[in-house]
Motif scaffolding. Structure first.
Motif, short mmCIF file in Angstrom:
data_model
loop_
_atom_site.label_atom_id
_atom_site.label_comp_id
_atom_site.label_asym_id
_atom_site.label_seq_id
_atom_site.Cartn_x
_atom_site.Cartn_y
_atom_site.Cartn_z
N UNK A 477 23.05 78.55 -26.24
CA UNK A 477 22.71 77.81 -25.02
C UNK A 477 23.59 78.22 -23.85
N UNK A 478 23.71 79.51 -23.63
CA UNK A 478 24.36 80.00 -22.41
C UNK A 478 23.74 81.34 -22.07
N UNK A 479 24.07 81.84 -20.87
CA UNK A 479 23.53 83.13 -20.47
C UNK A 479 24.11 84.26 -21.29
N UNK A 480 23.54 85.44 -21.14
CA UNK A 480 24.02 86.60 -21.88
C UNK A 480 25.09 87.36 -21.10
N UNK A 481 25.03 87.28 -19.78
CA UNK A 481 26.02 88.03 -19.01
C UNK A 481 26.20 87.52 -17.60
N UNK A 482 27.43 87.59 -17.11
CA UNK A 482 27.72 87.23 -15.72
C UNK A 482 28.32 88.44 -15.02
N UNK A 483 28.20 88.49 -13.70
CA UNK A 483 28.90 89.52 -12.94
C UNK A 483 30.40 89.32 -13.06
N UNK A 484 31.16 90.39 -12.84
CA UNK A 484 32.62 90.32 -12.95
C UNK A 484 33.23 90.96 -11.70
N UNK A 485 34.17 90.26 -11.09
CA UNK A 485 34.81 90.80 -9.89
C UNK A 485 35.83 91.87 -10.21
N UNK A 486 36.21 92.65 -9.18
CA UNK A 486 37.26 93.65 -9.35
C UNK A 486 38.56 93.07 -8.82
N UNK A 487 39.49 92.74 -9.72
CA UNK A 487 40.68 91.97 -9.37
C UNK A 487 40.27 90.84 -8.42
N UNK A 488 39.22 90.13 -8.90
CA UNK A 488 38.69 88.96 -8.19
C UNK A 488 38.17 88.00 -9.24
N UNK A 489 37.25 87.13 -8.87
CA UNK A 489 36.78 86.12 -9.83
C UNK A 489 36.13 86.75 -11.06
N UNK A 490 36.45 86.22 -12.22
CA UNK A 490 35.88 86.76 -13.45
C UNK A 490 34.38 86.44 -13.54
N UNK A 491 33.96 85.39 -12.89
CA UNK A 491 32.52 85.10 -12.74
C UNK A 491 32.14 85.41 -11.30
N UNK A 492 31.23 86.33 -11.12
CA UNK A 492 30.86 86.72 -9.76
C UNK A 492 29.37 86.99 -9.70
N UNK A 493 28.73 86.57 -8.61
CA UNK A 493 27.30 86.80 -8.44
C UNK A 493 27.06 88.05 -7.65
N UNK A 494 25.83 88.36 -7.33
CA UNK A 494 24.63 87.55 -7.63
C UNK A 494 23.96 87.95 -8.94
N UNK A 495 24.39 89.03 -9.55
CA UNK A 495 23.68 89.51 -10.75
C UNK A 495 24.09 88.73 -11.98
N UNK A 496 23.29 88.79 -13.00
CA UNK A 496 23.60 88.14 -14.26
C UNK A 496 22.46 88.40 -15.22
N UNK A 497 22.73 88.21 -16.51
CA UNK A 497 21.69 88.37 -17.53
C UNK A 497 21.48 86.99 -18.14
N UNK A 498 20.31 86.42 -17.97
CA UNK A 498 20.07 85.09 -18.49
C UNK A 498 18.74 84.56 -18.02
N UNK A 499 18.46 83.31 -18.40
CA UNK A 499 17.15 82.74 -18.13
C UNK A 499 17.04 82.08 -16.76
N UNK A 500 18.15 82.04 -16.00
CA UNK A 500 18.08 81.42 -14.67
C UNK A 500 17.12 82.21 -13.79
#
Lengths: 615, 615
Positions: A477-500
């Motif tokens: 019950x979670x997404x498959x992947x989130x964007x990752x920042x470069x020496x920035x936030x570990x969760x970053x948009x806008x891309x992602x792999x999931x059902x949203x």
């Protein structure tokens, strides 16, 4: 990957009573909305912005609270059902978003609240995108959104921590691959393309990226409280000047950036219009209602945030930094996992929190280390099924040799951000654990080896990570992947792999970084997750249908997959080959970093060689 | 699967000049919209409703024409790019929807047309769903939608064919598994659930399904022109009474259904309100603006069409009918494909159209045969790359032994509707053809064997059919699967497997029927498609995460996959096993129907045995 704690419920009776008292005063509201985010739409928060945690007791990274006069609801998603269930007291109803028949908080406002409801909110905390959708949905009911000062802050009073204002320093171009000047020039072109004249940059990681500056105002996120405005002739950074290092001041001055106090942004926008009345200001959907009102609602064009899009495509320098930082990080992981195995096999008592501390100890020794990228999830047995579990140092479980151990952790380096999950068993895993691990691994390999045509979004490929689990009646019950920042936030948009559905608006593009992290969680028993970071890259294909380049993924994370948990008989020949090739690559890249004569390196290298042997 | 012809362009200069003349008269419009559908939102049309084909010359099953005073555009999707390119004359611009930078017709109206445009349309032909979205999108531009009589009909004049009114007969409950009475009772419950009192049923297949009646007004679709109204106390069928068979009249009378003339529906709704002013009428999004206006706009609730949803879940009787009709159909396919092979190997000249006729000849011999379900696509070599190609009997290619032959065909039976595509090569296929076929087959198997959790939509699984093609840089520009009616339309909603966001609104459910038809098209060279019909069924799984039943697919189509085009080295052991099991099943089920002593059966059985041998 949150600041969550699996703790006892907070008693919220007094806080709620105080809040309801304020709700009865002018402008009098029937409901009060407390979103998770701060005024920059941040996912991770400074303590002073933890309003939803304060009022509800729930500390997960995602969730919205809604307080009525006779009830209080906390809306969150599948990652947090267990944790929220533990943290909320009797005053609260947990709304499990994503389950059939459970409304989202937005749906609740427009479908469950009585008509003509007055819903209070802090306009600095609600984005223009959410506000417009809500306003439209509430119209048929004649319910209204009522802007207020922040009532939770009033309840919190003098106990509320003050806003951090830590040192801000420049990140050199040898790490970013692109100067701030070039980024601003490209941004001005994007503004023009959207037929606008100016923009306000509101997300903290956008501001940090645009100016090649970093800070530490929010735990685990190297950002600082700031806004920025860009017009054709002027660039303004709203942040407290006294916190800038001399190098940062010098860099900003060289680029002719004006500096204004952080707290002055709204007044400044009101007093100094960004453009003429016939011109437009481009803002992203996450810009707050307060900023939009300061610009003037008739002047704004709401569209994709151009800085978010630009930031999502990493430069070649950043990609190379991702590779190098992940190799170094792999050495720390090998030192830690081999240490933990040795401890447990010798019968030593290691708590989940001790484990996390030991891993941090090894990471701190690495070049360019700047801190962790999120609180380490170190979880034994049933705790691994709490998706965003974080051990409480004062009260957490001892890691059991005969339970599955799940460790999700990462660090910030000047050249990249890491985020890795591995799952281990230091005794004899049972068939359910092996089956689940192997199914998760197959899904992981499926994404890793996938080739996609351009214009393919992460929504469309999510099922490839789940197919093998589904075959056995399993899912996560979670997404498959989130964007990752470069020496920035570990969760970053806008891309992602999931059902949203929102992911469908962002096709994956070469240079994007994503996590690949399928999992499986058996409530009360164990949790499995396998997470690598991948970079989207042009792929070589036999044909080129549509006369276009296809895309693939390059994994940068370097840590073995636990051999003991793999059921070889479930793997296809290609999957088996992938595991062996991956392990050879890990050994080849991380092995040279474990050549020290010290006990740690000798043990880690032997462990790595054993774990990376062909299956 | 369309009434498409690959023909020379129609000269549309005179028609367009006449239409533009009418557009200049009151109410004066700048643009005129000519949708593909009729007043029932049908995909397949009676000749009298082929307005878009008349005005543009393009005869494909999907596409919208937009005529301005100085230009004319035809918007269609990837299935029809080649065909439309051939059929449109110099007056028309082909708008390839789905390609980057190409607007949909809706986007064109709101983004490309000048502001304050007056856009003419026939309110019987635009659905309330499309109308409301358009009206909202046009508002900022101050453009308006102007209802008009049908201007194309005026141009067409006396040449326009009259509306068919063929015989309507009952379909016995032994084929439907559910009485009309029970269907109406269930519908009334659904209306109540949506807090409405009545409904108007507007799609032709919905009406046919609800009353267990069938007709033949539209080629290949066993439907008849009709509307229906259901209130708590009354059921009205709007259709011409003289066309009903005595059995149909008897059945309707037994169920106390009132019958009113087809053409009276709008007047009738205006004169006899379906409910009081405080009550609501539930209508589907595809209900026309004209019907909505007749009911009264303030009275309607627009939601999912309850009959469409109910119809999509087949009864056990219907599912068994699907199985049986597909086995019989498999016998006709074996007789035809073995005949074609024999002809080509003996050097006989068989045109694409001759082939289609021969296949129809074999189908006509089958029990319960009621007609074809769409025009047979019989295509050799490059014609196979025209996705909805239909050979012109007066001018089509000779099937070449040394080219790929693609045949997409199906029939209507009282117990089910078939739709099968197979791809053959009667000489020596080259490596590109074999590779493409094998990749398509792998995608087909991937869907066939897939297990999914409940609440999974066809949007989320589409990539599983494409993954193997993508790996080689190949893809196809059409969906992977469409719903299939039971002795009704071969294309039926709301479910489907593909990238259309709308599919996400319909989770796949047990009892749904779908096609599984990945393909690959090498322009100017060959086309590959492999299509079976599958039924969604409860699956047995090792675990039941979320404490719920998982779902799988049962294939009902029984025709071998061409051995000669399979590259075994690309198949996984599971895929190879699937092919062998499928072939054993086909031989086991179809073989017994080919036991005649005649030449056709002897040849077909020998062919089937050879094609079904283990790989």
């Amino acid at each position: 990957m949150s600041e969550a704690k699996a703790a006892n419920p907070t008693n919220t009776s007094k806080r709620l009573a105080d809040l309801r008292g304020l709700m009865k005063k002018e402008p009098k509201v029937d409901a009060y909305l407390i979103p998770s985010e701060d005024q920059h739409s941040s996912e991770y928060l400074a303590n002073c912005d933890e309003r939803r945690a304060f009022i509800s007791g729930f500390t997960g990274s995602a969730g919205t609270a809604l307080v009525l006069h006779d009830s209080a609801m906390l809306f969150t998603d599948g990652r947090y059902f267990l944790q929220a269930g533990q943290q909320l007291d009797h005053n609260w109803t947990l709304m499990k978003q994503g389950l059939p028949q459970v409304p989202t908080w937005q749906e609740y406002l427009s479908k469950n609240l009585p008509s003509k409801s007055r819903i209070g909110f802090d306009p600095t905390l609600i984005s223009i995108g959410d506000f417009e959708t809500l306003e439209k949905d509430l119209k048929p009911l004649e319910s209204t959104l009522i802007p207020t000062s922040n009532l939770v802050d009033t309840v919190w009073g003098s106990d509320r921590p003050s806003r951090p204002s830590n040192s801000v320093f420049p990140l050199e171009e040898k790490y970013t691959g692109k100067s701030s000047k070039d980024k601003i020039a490209a941004l001005r072109q994007e503004i023009e393309k959207k037929k606008a004249t100016a923009t306000v940059v509101t997300q903290l990681d956008e501001v940090a990226w645009l100016f090649n500056l970093r800070g530490s105002d929010i735990p685990f996120n190297p950002v600082f409280f700031a806004y920025a405005c860009v017009t054709p002739s002027k660039v303004t950074l709203f942040t407290n000047k006294d916190r800038l290092t001399p190098e940062a001041v010098q860099a900003l001055e060289a680029d002719q950036v004006s500096i204004e106090p952080y707290d002055s942004v709204v007044q400044h926008l009101q007093a100094n219009p960004l453009c003429s009345t016939s011109e437009k200001v481009l803002v992203g959907k996450k810009t707050s209602v307060a900023i939009v009102n300061a610009i003037g609602k008739d002047k704004i064009v709401v569209d994709r945030a151009p800085v978010t899009d630009a930031k999502s495509i990493k430069t070649d320098t950043e990609v190379e930094g991702f590779r190098q930082s992940h190799i170094r990080d792999g050495a720390a992981l090998a030192r830690y996992f081999s240490w933990l195995e040795m401890q447990l096999q010798s019968g030593a008592q290691v708590s989940e929190s001790d484990g996390a501390d030991k891993l941090e100890h090894y990471r701190k020794q690495l070049d360019l280390f700047m801190g962790l990228s999120f609180p380490t999830i170190s979880s034994t047995g049933p705790n691994g099924a709490i998706i965003h579990y974080q051990p409480d140092p004062t009260d957490c479980a001892i890691i059991k040799k005969d339970q599955v151990y799940l460790c999700d952790s990462g660090a910030q380096f000047k050249d990249g951000t890491t985020d890795t999950t591995r799952t281990w068993h230091f005794g004899e895993p049972n068939t359910d654990e092996i089956r689940a691990f192997t199914r998760v691994l197959q899904g992981h390999i499926s994404i890793d080896t996938l080739i996609i045509p351009p214009e393919t979004s992460g929504l469309l490929i999510d099922s490839l990570a789940r197919k093998f689990l589904w075959e056995d009646g399993m899912d996560y019950r979670h997404g498959t992947g989130h964007g990752v920042g470069h020496f920035l936030n570990v969760h970053e948009g806008p891309q992602g792999i999931g059902k949203r559905i929102a992911y469908n608006e962002t096709p994956l593009k070469a240079g994007m970084t994503l996590s690949n992290e399928p999992g499986y969680y058996a409530d009360g028993k164990f949790g499995i997750r396998i997470e690598n970071i991948v970079v989207v890259r042009k792929a070589e294909t036999r044909y080129r249908f549509g006369d276009q380049d296809y895309l693939g993924f390059e994994h940068v994370t370097m840590c073995p997959m636990h051999r003991k948990l793999i059921d070889k008989s479930l793997l296809s020949p290609q999957e088996l080959k992938w595991v062996n090739l991956y392990h050879a690559e890990v050994l080849h890249k991380v092995g040279p970093l474990l050549q020290g004569k010290n006990e740690d390196d000798i043990r880690a290298l032997a462990w790595l060689e054993r774990e990376c042997k062909p299956l």
